[in-house]
Each structure stands twice: as structure tokens, then as C-alpha cells.
Scaffold this active site. Structure first.
Site, PDB file in Angstrom:
ATOM      1  N   LYS A 206       0.848  -1.197   0.000  1.00  0.00           N
ATOM      2  CA  LYS A 206       0.000   0.000   0.000  1.00  0.00           C
ATOM      3  C   LYS A 206       0.882   1.245   0.000  1.00  0.00           C
ATOM      4  O   LYS A 206       0.704   2.148  -0.798  1.00  0.00           O
ATOM      5  CB  LYS A 206      -0.899  -0.038   1.227  1.00  0.00           C
ATOM      6  CG  LYS A 206      -1.824   1.131   1.364  1.00  0.00           C
ATOM      7  CD  LYS A 206      -2.703   0.942   2.588  1.00  0.00           C
ATOM      8  CE  LYS A 206      -3.441   2.220   2.918  1.00  0.00           C
ATOM      9  NZ  LYS A 206      -4.220   2.105   4.142  1.00  0.00           N
ATOM     10  N   GLU A 212      10.933  -4.484   3.948  1.00  0.00           N
ATOM     11  CA  GLU A 212      10.976  -5.897   3.561  1.00  0.00           C
ATOM     12  C   GLU A 212      10.567  -6.072   2.100  1.00  0.00           C
ATOM     13  O   GLU A 212      11.221  -6.771   1.320  1.00  0.00           O
ATOM     14  CB  GLU A 212      10.024  -6.734   4.433  1.00  0.00           C
ATOM     15  CG  GLU A 212      10.445  -6.885   5.873  1.00  0.00           C
ATOM     16  CD  GLU A 212       9.878  -5.788   6.773  1.00  0.00           C
ATOM     17  OE1 GLU A 212       9.581  -4.690   6.263  1.00  0.00           O
ATOM     18  OE2 GLU A 212       9.758  -6.043   7.986  1.00  0.00           O
ATOM     19  N   GLY A 268      -4.419  -2.175   5.379  1.00  0.00           N
ATOM     20  CA  GLY A 268      -3.700  -3.331   4.834  1.00  0.00           C
ATOM     21  C   GLY A 268      -4.302  -4.655   5.270  1.00  0.00           C
ATOM     22  O   GLY A 268      -4.474  -5.578   4.459  1.00  0.00           O
ATOM     23  N   ARG A 269      -4.663  -4.766   6.529  1.00  0.00           N
ATOM     24  CA  ARG A 269      -5.175  -6.044   7.048  1.00  0.00           C
ATOM     25  C   ARG A 269      -6.615  -6.321   6.621  1.00  0.00           C
ATOM     26  O   ARG A 269      -7.177  -7.348   6.958  1.00  0.00           O
ATOM     27  CB  ARG A 269      -5.031  -6.087   8.567  1.00  0.00           C
ATOM     28  CG  ARG A 269      -5.609  -4.883   9.299  1.00  0.00           C
ATOM     29  CD  ARG A 269      -5.123  -4.828  10.739  1.00  0.00           C
ATOM     30  NE  ARG A 269      -5.556  -3.647  11.458  1.00  0.00           N
ATOM     31  CZ  ARG A 269      -4.902  -2.486  11.484  1.00  0.00           C
ATOM     32  NH1 ARG A 269      -3.790  -2.355  10.800  1.00  0.00           N
ATOM     33  NH2 ARG A 269      -5.354  -1.474  12.195  1.00  0.00           N
ATOM     34  N   GLU A 354      -3.505  -6.389  15.314  1.00  0.00           N
ATOM     35  CA  GLU A 354      -3.040  -5.082  14.846  1.00  0.00           C
ATOM     36  C   GLU A 354      -4.189  -4.065  14.959  1.00  0.00           C
ATOM     37  O   GLU A 354      -3.964  -2.875  15.188  1.00  0.00           O
ATOM     38  CB  GLU A 354      -2.537  -5.159  13.388  1.00  0.00           C
ATOM     39  CG  GLU A 354      -1.667  -3.976  12.994  1.00  0.00           C
ATOM     40  CD  GLU A 354      -0.893  -4.196  11.702  1.00  0.00           C
ATOM     41  OE1 GLU A 354       0.308  -4.504  11.757  1.00  0.00           O
ATOM     42  OE2 GLU A 354      -1.488  -4.058  10.616  1.00  0.00           O
ATOM     43  N   HIS A 385      -3.528 -32.687  19.120  1.00  0.00           N
ATOM     44  CA  HIS A 385      -2.387 -33.502  19.547  1.00  0.00           C
ATOM     45  C   HIS A 385      -1.207 -32.638  19.948  1.00  0.00           C
ATOM     46  O   HIS A 385      -0.077 -33.107  19.987  1.00  0.00           O
ATOM     47  CB  HIS A 385      -2.010 -34.480  18.437  1.00  0.00           C
ATOM     48  CG  HIS A 385      -3.155 -35.384  18.105  1.00  0.00           C
ATOM     49  ND1 HIS A 385      -3.406 -36.547  18.800  1.00  0.00           N
ATOM     50  CD2 HIS A 385      -4.165 -35.243  17.207  1.00  0.00           C
ATOM     51  CE1 HIS A 385      -4.506 -37.104  18.318  1.00  0.00           C
ATOM     52  NE2 HIS A 385      -4.989 -36.336  17.362  1.00  0.00           N
ATOM     53  N   LYS A 505       9.971  -0.170  13.264  1.00  0.00           N
ATOM     54  CA  LYS A 505      10.515   0.061  11.908  1.00  0.00           C
ATOM     55  C   LYS A 505      11.606   1.127  11.970  1.00  0.00           C
ATOM     56  O   LYS A 505      12.673   0.984  11.396  1.00  0.00           O
ATOM     57  CB  LYS A 505       9.411   0.568  10.973  1.00  0.00           C
ATOM     58  CG  LYS A 505       8.446  -0.476  10.493  1.00  0.00           C
ATOM     59  CD  LYS A 505       7.557   0.156   9.427  1.00  0.00           C
ATOM     60  CE  LYS A 505       6.319  -0.675   9.152  1.00  0.00           C
ATOM     61  NZ  LYS A 505       5.374  -0.014   8.284  1.00  0.00           N
TER      62      LYS A 505
HETATM   63  O1  F6P Z   1       3.143  -3.896   9.871  1.00  0.00           O
HETATM   64  C1  F6P Z   1       2.677  -2.635   9.582  1.00  0.00           C
HETATM   65  C2  F6P Z   1       2.043  -2.568   8.258  1.00  0.00           C
HETATM   66  O2  F6P Z   1       1.839  -1.229   7.975  1.00  0.00           O
HETATM   67  C3  F6P Z   1       0.745  -3.343   8.145  1.00  0.00           C
HETATM   68  O3  F6P Z   1      -0.324  -2.670   8.692  1.00  0.00           O
HETATM   69  C4  F6P Z   1       0.653  -3.548   6.684  1.00  0.00           C
HETATM   70  O4  F6P Z   1      -0.283  -4.517   6.346  1.00  0.00           O
HETATM   71  C5  F6P Z   1       2.088  -3.927   6.380  1.00  0.00           C
HETATM   72  O5  F6P Z   1       2.857  -3.111   7.230  1.00  0.00           O
HETATM   73  C6  F6P Z   1       2.511  -3.752   4.964  1.00  0.00           C
HETATM   74  O6  F6P Z   1       2.368  -2.434   4.547  1.00  0.00           O
HETATM   75  P1  F6P Z   1       2.451  -2.036   3.018  1.00  0.00           P
HETATM   76  O7  F6P Z   1       1.331  -2.705   2.305  1.00  0.00           O
HETATM   77  O8  F6P Z   1       2.345  -0.549   2.991  1.00  0.00           O
HETATM   78  O9  F6P Z   1       3.791  -2.507   2.501  1.00  0.00           O
END
Ligand code: F6P
Length: 542
Positions: A206, A212, A268-269, A354, A385, A505
Site C-alpha cells: 500500500k 521488507e 492493509g489487514r 493489529e 495432539h 521500523k
Molecule cells: O506492519 C505494519 C504494516 O503497515 C501493516 O499494517 C501492513 O499490512 C504492512 O505493514 C505492509 O504495509 P504495506 O502494504 O504498505 O507494505
């Protein structure tokens, strides 16, 4: 604003809790033989049994008062109308628009977002059909057969969960992989057996600023270009992006013509039913994707219109509050009896934790009560189990959701009845337990009686669906989304921001140059962090 914890309705629940905290489910069922048929909602394609909860009619009535006093009905209407319910980011919360049928208008800042959603869906469909028809060619002219989603958090967990959940409906000739971790071994393991000439990456972010994702996307670009040669033209054939930030997409080197939109009004979630689910649409096809959206929408409508006493996500939310805030339960287990749902709980962890892992109210006061639970679990029967022992006989109260399906997608021997016998047996055993007398009557030696006695009174919900379909998956996820909304609204928190993850972060970004420096970087952290970084540098020969 009066905090929920100070309201008379909350205090009445505290008082009520003291009165019924020791009441046993055995007694509740004995007193009302039809309880198991009465405390059920059968609506919106979901059979929801909440009879095995430690609630009386009075409990439910008192919990329902929380809806009135918090203005839940107004909150739901405000969400559907696009009001800025995400107060700390000053944004609407409109994931429901992602599955609103074409023709219905939801206007945000003068723009009909439903129309935008359907324009995007049409583009996704055209793209998916080209991949599924093996028409989309990579830079060397070979058809794309591998689709790798690069993203993290909401840009990964949802698509991956749904890919696993709907595997039976997918095109098995297309290999879908999901790379999320900045640990390079994730990229390595997910791509080591793929041919770059036949691989397309969907970079989902987003913000398009997530470390990452950008790191993995850069690695992917090198991996592709090393194999196929070329420059921007090759990138265009092997990379598409999903983002709300076209500038950063362009800066990264992906043509924005190959970009699918995301919007600030989707968290995002809450986003795998947007273009973030593009990999899923490629895999299952547009019809199945649209069927899933229809399932979401059916539950949205149920949430919006059903009276609260018959409203499944509202009841799920209220019952969760009952254990979380009055019984002091810290966790909530989600136990799907379907191997296809093996990623569901990981997905729900982000959705719930979150969203509702917050300590202040929407107007910035300490919330003064327990907010979101720790969500955990995995597919049954495997968990039986592993950790069910603790649920049955441990000292902690763990309210659990059991999710089951009547039909298997393939008839494999008598597996389905064996699987579902556990779905029925576990909640029964958890609720009713086994008394010492019953254990003795089985001829158990006296020395083992207490260890083999089950106290029972362990609460569960049962959610039973006809079959795991795209439609059912949409319904299931929407139930949890709205459960989370209900709880967050009643607690008075902002369920739609996530400032807690920002601090981590920033700190990590500061440490990167300290790890990479050729000479002693002169560390200024606490003594533990300094020593750990020094040891790491030494181990890496720096
Ligand atoms: O972990 C924080 C966060 O902002 C989440 O809310 C989100 O889903 C994820 O990082 C990834 O964010 P983006 O889609 O902006 O890379």
C-alpha cells in the site's frame, strides 16, 4: 467522552459477573434443555451456535446494552457511509466498499469509490485472464506460469491465506508463491525451483515504502534481469505492482501502467479482497473471486441490518468482551476443522491484534480496560495432539471458535466424518467435562482420578458451514472483520491505525548502518543492545 469502563452498563456487567462466574454449563444446559437450539443464529449462510458459552439470557441482555451505549449502530452506519472513523490517520474505513455491488454509490471526497473498485476489478480480471490463458509472456517469449506475490503483513497474509483456503478451486498449472520476510532465505526458498523466464512478480505494498517488500522486490528484479537480460522492457513483463503510491512505484522502476490501485480508505489487514488479492484472482479466476466478494457482502449486509441480538459478528464481539474484560481471559483460540484453512489463524492474528492492540481511546485517554485478545490456533485435528491438553485441563480459560464444514471438497474415504466427529466432540468435552464420579465409574484407579477429571465449563462457539467455497471464505472473513469492529467500537479505540509497529521500523532503520559499517560505528544504545551488535559484527568479521 465518558470511557466505557466508567459507564453504569459496564459496572452492571461486573456485578453480574460476580453472580454467575461459577455457574457451570452443565447446569445451564440442564435448566434449559433447548438451550442448544435457542442460543443459535442461522443467518447469512452461517450456523452460529453460542450456547456453550458461560452466558445467561441476562448476560446477553446486559452485553447488548453495550451496543446501545457505545452507539454501535451509528458506528456501523458511519463506516458504511465513509466517515473518517480512523481518527488518528483521519481516513475513512471502507473495506466494505471493496465488495459493494456495482451501482451502489459510496462517495468519498466527491469520488464514487464503488465505481473505482469495479474499474479496478475489471482490470484485474483482464490481467488474470491473460495469465490464466498463458497469453502473458515473459521477456524471452515464454508464457508466465509462476506468480510470486511480494508483500508483508496485510499485503501477504490475506492473499496467502486465501490461496491456501481456495487451493481446490485454483489453476494447478500456475505456481503461486508468497515472499514476505526480509530474511533472504524466504526469497531463496520460494524461487529456487522456479524459472525466472516464466515468473511474474506482483509487488504488493500500500505504501510502497516497506523495507521488507522493497528489499525483496529489488532482489527479484536482479534475479529476473540476470536471467533474461534487458532493462525496463523486461521489468514490465515480469513485474506488476499494487499500491496506493504511484510515485514510489515509478521510482522503483515499475511502469504505473502495470500498477493496480489501493486506496487510503482500505487498511492493509482488510485488503486481500482488493487488488492486493491479485495473485489469488490469477489462481482461482475472476468468477471465484467475485463469488468470494459476494460472500463478504452478504455478511456485510447481515452486520449492517440484522438486529444485534441476531447479529453474528456482534454476538461474537460481545462474547469476546465478556471473557476478555470480565473473566480476564487473555487469549482467544480459532480452530478451523479444514486443512485448507491452515493459514487462517495467522491471518486473523494481524486482523485482530493489529486492529485492537491499542491502549488509548479514540480521543486519546487511557482506555482503562483490556482490549484485543491474543489470537492463536491452527487447523484441527492437528492442534488436538499439541495444545488442546491445556485448553481442556490447564489453569487458563481459553474461549475458542470451532469452524467446520459439512461437505469435504473431495470424498476421501470416511475422512470427513472422522474429522467432523472431532469438531463436535471437542466442544462437548470442553463444555461438560468429566466429573470425578464419572471417572471412577469407568474403573479408573483412585490415584489417577483427579488427573483424569475434566472440570469442563470451557467456552466455545461453533460455526458450521455447508462447504468451503469462495463464497464461504468471504463470509467467514467478514464475520471476523466485523467482530473486530464491534469490539474496537465498544472499547472506544481506533481499530484502524497501527502506530505500534512504526516504532520498531524506525529503530531497525537506525541500526542497519551500524551493522554494515566497516569501522566501529560508536554505538549509543543500552549496554545489552550495544553488546549484542558488537557480538554480531564480530561474528560477521567486522
Ligand atoms: O506492519 C505494519 C504494516 O503497515 C501493516 O499494517 C501492513 O499490512 C504492512 O505493514 C505492509 O504495509 P504495506 O502494504 O504498505 O507494505
Amino acid at each position: 467522552m465518558t470511557r466505557m469502563v466508567e459507564r453504569p452498563e459496564w459496572k452492571a456487567l461486573r456485578h453480574h459477573y460476580e453472580q454467575i462466574r461459577h455457574v457451570h454449563l452443565r447446569d445451564l444446559f440442564r435448566e434449559d434443555p433447548r438451550r442448544g437450539e435457542r442460543l443459535v443464529v442461522d443467518d447469512a449462510g452461517v450456523y452460529f451456535d453460542y450456547s456453550k458459552h458461560r452466558v445467561t439470557d441476562e448476560t446477553v441482555a446486559l452485553l447488548l446494552r453495550l451496543c446501545d451505549v457505545s452507539g454501535l449502530r451509528r458506528g456501523i452506519e458511519a463506516m458504511f457511509a465513509g466517515e473518517h472513523l480512523n481518527v488518528t490517520e483521519d481516513r475513512p474505513v471502507l473495506h466494505v466498499a471493496l465488495r459493494t455491488p456495482q451501482g451502489t454509490k459510496i462517495v468519498v471526497d466527491g469520488v464514487d469509490v464503488v465505481e473505482e473498485v469495479h474499474t479496478c476489478l475489471a482490470r484485474m480480471e483482464a490481467f488474470s485472464e491473460r495469465i490464466r490463458g498463458r497469453e502473458w509472456q515473459g521477456a524471452t517469449g515464454l508464457a508466465i506460469r509462476n506468480v510470486v506475490n511480494i508483500g508483508i503483513g496485510g499485503s501477504d497474509l490475506g492473499p496467502e491465506m486465501a490461496h491456501a483456503a481456495l487451493a481446490w478451486y485454483g489453476d494447478r498449472g500456475i505456481t503461486c508463491r508468497f515472499v514476505s520476510n526480509v530474511d533472504g532465505m524466504d526469497f531463496y526458498e520460494k524461487t529456487r525451483d522456479l524459472d525466472p523466464t516464466e515468473t511474474l512478480f506482483i509487488v504488493c505494498s500500500k505504501s510502497f515504502g516497506t523495507l521488507e517488500t522493497l528489499t525483496n522486490a529489488r532482489t527479484a528484479r536482479t534475479w529476473v534481469l540476470d536471467a533474461v537480460g534487458g532493462g525496463e522492457d523486461a521489468v514490465a513483463k515480469h513485474f506488476v505492482a499494487v499500491s496506493a503510491n504511484p510515485d514510489r512505484v515509478a521510482e522503483f522502476g515499475i511502469d504505473t501502467a502495470n500498477m493496480f490501485p489501493m486506496w487510503d480508505w482500505v487498511g492493509g489487514r482488510y485488503s486481500y479482497d482488493s487488488a492486493i488479492g491479485l495473485s489469488l484472482m490469477v489462481f482461482v479466476g475472476a468468477d471465484a473471486f467475485r463469488e468470494m466478494l459476494a460472500g463478504f457482502h452478504a455478511v456485510d449486509e447481515h452486520f449492517r441490518t440484522a438486529p444485534f441480538e441476531r447479529n453474528i459478528p456482534v454476538l461474537m464481539g460481545l462474547i469476546g468482551i465478556w471473557y476478555n474484560d470480565f473473566f480476564g481471559a487473555e487469549t482467544h483460540a480459532v480452530l478451523p476443522y479444514s486443512q485448507y484453512l491452515w493459514k487462517l489463524t495467522a491471518y486473523l492474528q494481524q486482523l485482530d491484534m493489529e486492529s485492537n492492540g491499542k491502549h488509548v481511546t479514540r480521543d486519546g485517554q487511557p482506555v482503562g480496560l483490556q482490549t484485543g485478545p491474543i489470537v492463536w490456533g491452527q487447523a484441527g485435528t492437528n492442534g488436538q495432539h499439541a495444545y488442546y491438553q491445556l485448553i481442556h485441563q490447564g489453569t487458563k480459560l481459553i474461549p475458542s471458535d470451532f469452524i467446520g464444514f459439512a461437505d469435504a471438497l473431495e470424498a476421501v474415504g470416511d475422512h470427513q466424518d472422522l474429522l467432523m466427529s472431532n469438531f463436535f466432540a471437542q466442544p462437548e468435552a470442553l463444555a461438560f467435562g468429566k466429573t470425578a464420579d464419572e471417572v471412577r465409574a469407568d474403573g479408573v484407579p483412585a490415584g489417577q482420578v483427579s488427573a483424569r477429571t475434566f472440570e469442563g465449563n470451557r467456552p466455545t462457539s461453533s460455526l458450521l458451514f455447508p462447504r468451503l467455497t469462495p463464497d464461504t471464505l468471504g463470509r467467514l472473513v467478514a464475520l471476523y472483520e466485523h467482530k473486530v469492529f464491534t469490539q474496537g467500537w465498544i472499547w472506544g479505540i481506533d481499530s484502524f491505525d497501527q502506530w505500534g509497529v512504526e516504532l520498531g521500523k524506525t529503530l531497525a532503520n537506525d541500526i542497519i548502518p551500524e551493522l554494515e559499517a566497516d569501522t566501529d560505528p560508536g554505538l549509543g544504545h543500552d549496554s545489552s543492545t550495544n553488546a549484542l551488535i558488537r557480538r554480531y559484527r564480530a561474528l560477521r568479521g567486522r
